[in-house]
Design a protein around this motif. Structure first.
Motif, PDB file in Angstrom:
ATOM      1  N   ASP A  77      -8.773   3.967 -88.786  1.00 26.11           N
ATOM      2  CA  ASP A  77      -9.320   5.319 -88.659  1.00 26.11           C
ATOM      3  C   ASP A  77     -10.165   5.484 -87.394  1.00 26.11           C
ATOM      4  OD1 ASP A  77     -11.539   7.528 -90.462  1.00 26.11           O
ATOM      5  OD2 ASP A  77      -9.626   7.960 -89.472  1.00 26.11           O
ATOM      6  N   ILE A  78      -9.577   5.042 -86.262  1.00 26.67           N
ATOM      7  CA  ILE A  78     -10.277   5.151 -84.975  1.00 26.67           C
ATOM      8  C   ILE A  78      -9.982   6.523 -84.368  1.00 26.67           C
ATOM      9  CG2 ILE A  78     -10.508   4.185 -82.652  1.00 26.67           C
ATOM     10  CD1 ILE A  78      -9.640   1.498 -83.801  1.00 26.67           C
ATOM     11  N   LYS A  79     -11.006   7.321 -84.097  1.00 32.42           N
ATOM     12  CA  LYS A  79     -10.851   8.658 -83.546  1.00 32.42           C
ATOM     13  C   LYS A  79     -10.415   8.609 -82.075  1.00 32.42           C
ATOM     14  CE  LYS A  79     -12.425  10.462 -87.378  1.00 32.42           C
ATOM     15  NZ  LYS A  79     -11.505  11.156 -88.300  1.00 32.42           N
ATOM     16  N   PRO A  80      -9.553   9.587 -81.630  1.00 34.62           N
ATOM     17  CA  PRO A  80      -9.106   9.611 -80.235  1.00 34.62           C
ATOM     18  C   PRO A  80     -10.253   9.675 -79.231  1.00 34.62           C
ATOM     19  CG  PRO A  80      -7.752  11.058 -81.583  1.00 34.62           C
ATOM     20  CD  PRO A  80      -8.878  10.603 -82.449  1.00 34.62           C
ATOM     21  N   ASN A  81     -11.312  10.472 -79.530  1.00 33.89           N
ATOM     22  CA  ASN A  81     -12.409  10.574 -78.565  1.00 33.89           C
ATOM     23  C   ASN A  81     -13.105   9.226 -78.355  1.00 33.89           C
ATOM     24  OD1 ASN A  81     -13.501  10.593 -81.154  1.00 33.89           O
ATOM     25  ND2 ASN A  81     -15.289  11.791 -80.546  1.00 33.89           N
ATOM     26  N   ARG A  82     -13.170   8.398 -79.393  1.00 37.80           N
ATOM     27  CA  ARG A  82     -13.762   7.062 -79.263  1.00 37.80           C
ATOM     28  C   ARG A  82     -12.863   6.176 -78.389  1.00 37.80           C
ATOM     29  NH1 ARG A  82     -17.693   4.062 -81.808  1.00 37.80           N
ATOM     30  NH2 ARG A  82     -18.204   5.852 -83.139  1.00 37.80           N
ATOM     31  N   SER A  91      -4.265   1.318 -82.499  1.00 33.95           N
ATOM     32  CA  SER A  91      -4.865   2.117 -83.573  1.00 33.95           C
ATOM     33  C   SER A  91      -3.801   2.681 -84.508  1.00 33.95           C
ATOM     34  CB  SER A  91      -5.708   3.265 -82.998  1.00 33.95           C
ATOM     35  OG  SER A  91      -4.890   4.157 -82.245  1.00 33.95           O
ATOM     36  N   GLY A  92      -2.600   2.952 -83.952  1.00 30.08           N
ATOM     37  CA  GLY A  92      -1.502   3.434 -84.796  1.00 30.08           C
ATOM     38  C   GLY A  92      -0.907   2.326 -85.646  1.00 30.08           C
ATOM     39  N   LEU A  93      -0.893   1.109 -85.092  1.00 27.76           N
ATOM     40  CA  LEU A  93      -0.353  -0.032 -85.819  1.00 27.76           C
ATOM     41  C   LEU A  93      -1.222  -0.379 -87.021  1.00 27.76           C
ATOM     42  CD1 LEU A  93       1.856  -2.271 -85.785  1.00 27.76           C
ATOM     43  CD2 LEU A  93       0.289  -3.648 -84.397  1.00 27.76           C
ATOM     44  N   PHE A  94      -2.539  -0.258 -86.820  1.00 25.06           N
ATOM     45  CA  PHE A  94      -3.480  -0.529 -87.911  1.00 25.06           C
ATOM     46  C   PHE A  94      -4.125   0.801 -88.332  1.00 25.06           C
ATOM     47  CE2 PHE A  94      -3.176  -4.295 -85.274  1.00 25.06           C
ATOM     48  CZ  PHE A  94      -2.870  -5.271 -86.207  1.00 25.06           C
ATOM     49  N   THR A  95      -3.339   1.621 -89.043  1.00 23.20           N
ATOM     50  CA  THR A  95      -3.759   2.990 -89.384  1.00 23.20           C
ATOM     51  C   THR A  95      -5.003   3.032 -90.267  1.00 23.20           C
ATOM     52  OG1 THR A  95      -2.156   2.910 -91.203  1.00 23.20           O
ATOM     53  CG2 THR A  95      -1.446   3.955 -89.148  1.00 23.20           C
ATOM     54  N   TYR A 112     -17.585  -0.826 -79.281  1.00 17.20           N
ATOM     55  CA  TYR A 112     -17.173   0.517 -79.705  1.00 17.20           C
ATOM     56  C   TYR A 112     -16.521   0.529 -81.091  1.00 17.20           C
ATOM     57  CZ  TYR A 112     -18.127   3.127 -75.433  1.00 17.20           C
ATOM     58  OH  TYR A 112     -18.752   3.770 -74.389  1.00 17.20           O
ATOM     59  N   PHE A 113     -15.787  -0.577 -81.416  1.00 16.94           N
ATOM     60  CA  PHE A 113     -14.983  -0.547 -82.638  1.00 16.94           C
ATOM     61  C   PHE A 113     -15.414  -1.577 -83.669  1.00 16.94           C
ATOM     62  CE2 PHE A 113     -12.560   2.355 -80.395  1.00 16.94           C
ATOM     63  CZ  PHE A 113     -11.963   1.820 -79.256  1.00 16.94           C
ATOM     64  N   PHE A 114     -16.622  -2.096 -83.534  1.00 18.82           N
ATOM     65  CA  PHE A 114     -17.066  -3.196 -84.393  1.00 18.82           C
ATOM     66  C   PHE A 114     -16.952  -2.860 -85.877  1.00 18.82           C
ATOM     67  CE2 PHE A 114     -20.320  -5.651 -86.687  1.00 18.82           C
ATOM     68  CZ  PHE A 114     -19.917  -6.934 -86.349  1.00 18.82           C
ATOM     69  N   LYS A 115     -17.237  -1.629 -86.220  1.00 15.34           N
ATOM     70  CA  LYS A 115     -17.217  -1.220 -87.635  1.00 15.34           C
ATOM     71  C   LYS A 115     -15.797  -1.136 -88.199  1.00 15.34           C
ATOM     72  CE  LYS A 115     -21.461   1.558 -87.360  1.00 15.34           C
ATOM     73  NZ  LYS A 115     -22.042   2.922 -87.519  1.00 15.34           N
ATOM     74  N   TYR A 116     -14.809  -1.043 -87.272  1.00 16.81           N
ATOM     75  CA  TYR A 116     -13.462  -0.742 -87.733  1.00 16.81           C
ATOM     76  C   TYR A 116     -12.495  -1.926 -87.603  1.00 16.81           C
ATOM     77  CZ  TYR A 116     -15.512   3.806 -86.601  1.00 16.81           C
ATOM     78  OH  TYR A 116     -16.368   4.872 -86.491  1.00 16.81           O
ATOM     79  N   ILE A 117     -12.875  -2.967 -86.895  1.00 21.82           N
ATOM     80  CA  ILE A 117     -11.896  -4.001 -86.543  1.00 21.82           C
ATOM     81  C   ILE A 117     -12.360  -5.393 -86.944  1.00 21.82           C
ATOM     82  CG2 ILE A 117     -11.031  -2.706 -84.545  1.00 21.82           C
ATOM     83  CD1 ILE A 117     -12.716  -4.626 -82.784  1.00 21.82           C
ATOM     84  N   ASP A 118     -11.370  -6.287 -86.958  1.00 20.65           N
ATOM     85  CA  ASP A 118     -11.632  -7.729 -87.021  1.00 20.65           C
ATOM     86  C   ASP A 118     -11.774  -8.190 -85.564  1.00 20.65           C
ATOM     87  OD1 ASP A 118      -9.716 -10.627 -88.203  1.00 20.65           O
ATOM     88  OD2 ASP A 118     -11.634 -10.459 -87.150  1.00 20.65           O
ATOM     89  N   PRO A 119     -12.955  -8.629 -85.110  1.00 23.08           N
ATOM     90  CA  PRO A 119     -13.165  -8.979 -83.693  1.00 23.08           C
ATOM     91  C   PRO A 119     -12.152  -9.992 -83.162  1.00 23.08           C
ATOM     92  CG  PRO A 119     -15.255  -8.905 -84.847  1.00 23.08           C
ATOM     93  CD  PRO A 119     -14.198  -8.768 -85.894  1.00 23.08           C
ATOM     94  N   LEU A 120     -11.822 -10.996 -83.953  1.00 19.02           N
ATOM     95  CA  LEU A 120     -10.875 -12.018 -83.503  1.00 19.02           C
ATOM     96  C   LEU A 120      -9.495 -11.426 -83.272  1.00 19.02           C
ATOM     97  CD1 LEU A 120     -10.343 -14.974 -82.865  1.00 19.02           C
ATOM     98  CD2 LEU A 120      -9.860 -15.344 -85.304  1.00 19.02           C
ATOM     99  N   LEU A 121      -9.060 -10.567 -84.189  1.00 20.98           N
ATOM    100  CA  LEU A 121      -7.763  -9.903 -84.050  1.00 20.98           C
ATOM    101  C   LEU A 121      -7.755  -9.021 -82.813  1.00 20.98           C
ATOM    102  CD1 LEU A 121      -4.969  -8.995 -85.105  1.00 20.98           C
ATOM    103  CD2 LEU A 121      -6.169  -7.234 -86.448  1.00 20.98           C
TER     104      LEU A 121
END
Length: 452
Positions: A97-102, A90-94, A32-41
């Motif tokens: 830009d992860i949307k609430p619906n996601r 998601s708030g810690l790593f602002t 779901y969040f691959f585009k937005y996150i570091d997978p290892l983190l």
């Protein structure tokens, strides 16, 4: 010692549940969040968060008698807490830009799969018990009243819980109760659990039943009433709507605790074998061989978990003698060699037992195992001695770091060991193990009076 084997919860179900749930959480998270996150983190953060949430919420404390509504409440509570964790992430790593619906889509999909797996496993185990008769425990009931009859009905009408009810013993005529005959039946029928109606038994009868259960490794549970019972930390459980009290809560019966302890044992013993025994063994072997003829290692049968015998290894510290398996070492023992005195004083002679730990016969920390001949003797004369065999024996233990190491000179010595060993069994934690290991190391450096 007949009748020592008793049923236990499967040691694999809970760890497998952890692995599957973490795979779902992390797999879906990366999807779901691959585009937005570091997978290892992401995987590191949410694995730790899930484990931290699960312990206090008791999310994995689901037993054969747990009701579906309890499981559902556990899932809902975990869902709410985990959703807050995801939003905190998601708030810690602002910048993500992860949307609430996601976030909601991810959480509900994950919990739909987790809930499906949890209930599927729950019903599959029930089906396995009903259809194939596996994963069961044999039970008897002491005392006959309204509550015990309800418990009989529960056992008989709910085979999916995995209890095979065998018999109820009446205590209505207290003058003619033959407890020895009841105990004989329990041994012959290989009964696993005894359920005791406190109101139907006298105090002395309850005491006798407690002693029998302890000395024969039988699980004892009570149907409570208004009587007082021993000042212990009793475990309160429900079988359907029937309250049950367990006399002894053993943390190491929990499969997660078993995994933690076994993982620590493997890691710790491997380090000792690789970094210490790999170079120390040849040196000790040469010294032993130079002083006396005979093997480098001394092998002796000891009683371990559930009273099972195993071969315990040490560096040989005595001249070969026929009494080695019968007579314990005493002060100024003429059988002990010069090299033997040094390695016994420094506890080096015990180091080969880390191979026993690696093989799974022993643990780094636990009740010290005795020679088989001594175990048989103490089991007959020392009350609750057999309780020590509910867990694996250890290279060191709470009793040894509390002044009860070495030769057993009087019954007071072995009674003291049993007292500390039972405390350890009932209050185990990985932090207690670390504390005992630290004290053992300090005592080895200082030297101990009874290390001879």
């Amino acid at each position: 010692m007949p009748g020592l084997k008793h049923g236990r919860y499967s040691g694999y179900i809970r760890p497998i549940s952890y692995l599957i749930d973490l795979s779902i959480i992390n797999g879906l998270g990366v999807f779901y969040f691959f585009k937005y996150i570091d997978p290892l983190l992401f995987i590191t953060f949410f694995t730790l968060a899930w484990l931290v949430l699960s312990f206090p919420s008791k999310f994995y404390e689901v037993y054969r008698y747990t009701r579906e509504v309890t499981i559902l409440s556990l899932i809902i509570r975990q869902l709410v807490l985990f959703t807050l964790i995801v939003f905190a992430f998601s708030g810690l790593f602002t910048d993500l830009d992860i949307k609430p619906n996601r976030v909601f889509k991810y959480v509900f999909t994950a919990f739909f799969l987790i809930a499906g797996f949890k209930f599927a496993l729950y019903y599959l185990l029930q089906k396995y018990r009903t259809a194939f008769g596996g994963n069961y425990r044999r039970t008897v009931i002491f005392g006959e009243n309204k509550k015990t009859r309800a418990l009989e009905d529960f056992f008989n009408k709910n085979p999916e819980y995995g209890y095979i009810y065998k018999k109820t013993f009446s205590f209505s005529d207290k003058k003619h109760v033959d407890l020895d005959a009841y105990f004989k039946y329990i041994k012959e029928e290989d009964i696993d659990e005894i359920y005791c109606a406190i109101s139907e038994l006298s105090n002395s009868q309850i005491s006798d039943v407690v002693d029998f259960a302890d000395n024969n490794l039988k699980i004892l549970k009570f149907l409570p009433d208004n009587k007082e019972i021993y000042s212990k930390k009793l475990k309160y459980e429900y079988y359907d709507y029937i309250p049950i009290l367990s006399l002894r809560n053993i943390p190491l019966e929990d499969s997660i605790n078993l995994v933690i302890k076994r993982s620590f044992d493997i890691l710790f013993s491997s380090m000792v074998i690789i970094f210490i025994l790999s170079w120390l063994t040849p040196i000790i072997a040469i010294l032993i061989k130079l002083e006396s003829k005979g093997p480098v290692f001394f092998k002796q049968s000891r009683n371990g978990f559930n009273y099972k015998e195993f071969d315990c290894y040490k560096f040989r510290s005595m001249m070969p003698n026929k009494d080695a398996h019968l007579q314990q070492a005493t002060k100024d023992d003429m059988r002990v060699t010069k090299v033997g005195r040094f390695i016994r004083k420094t506890s080096i002679d015990e180091l080969p037992q880390f191979f026993n730990v690696l093989f799974g016969d022993m643990s780094v920390v636990g009740p010290r195992p005795h020679m088989v001949s001594h175990t048989n003797m103490y089991a007959k004369k020392i009350d609750k001695f057999m309780v020590r065999h509910f867990v694996k024996p250890g290279i060191t233990g709470l009793a040894q770091t509390s002044g009860f190491r070495g030769e057993v000179e009087t019954d007071k010595d072995i009674i003291g060991r049993v007292k500390f060993d039972i405390f350890y069994i009932e209050n185990w934690s990985i932090f207690l193990d670390l504390k005992i290991i630290y004290k053992t190391f300090i005592n080895a450096i200082k030297g101990e009076e009874k290390a001879y």
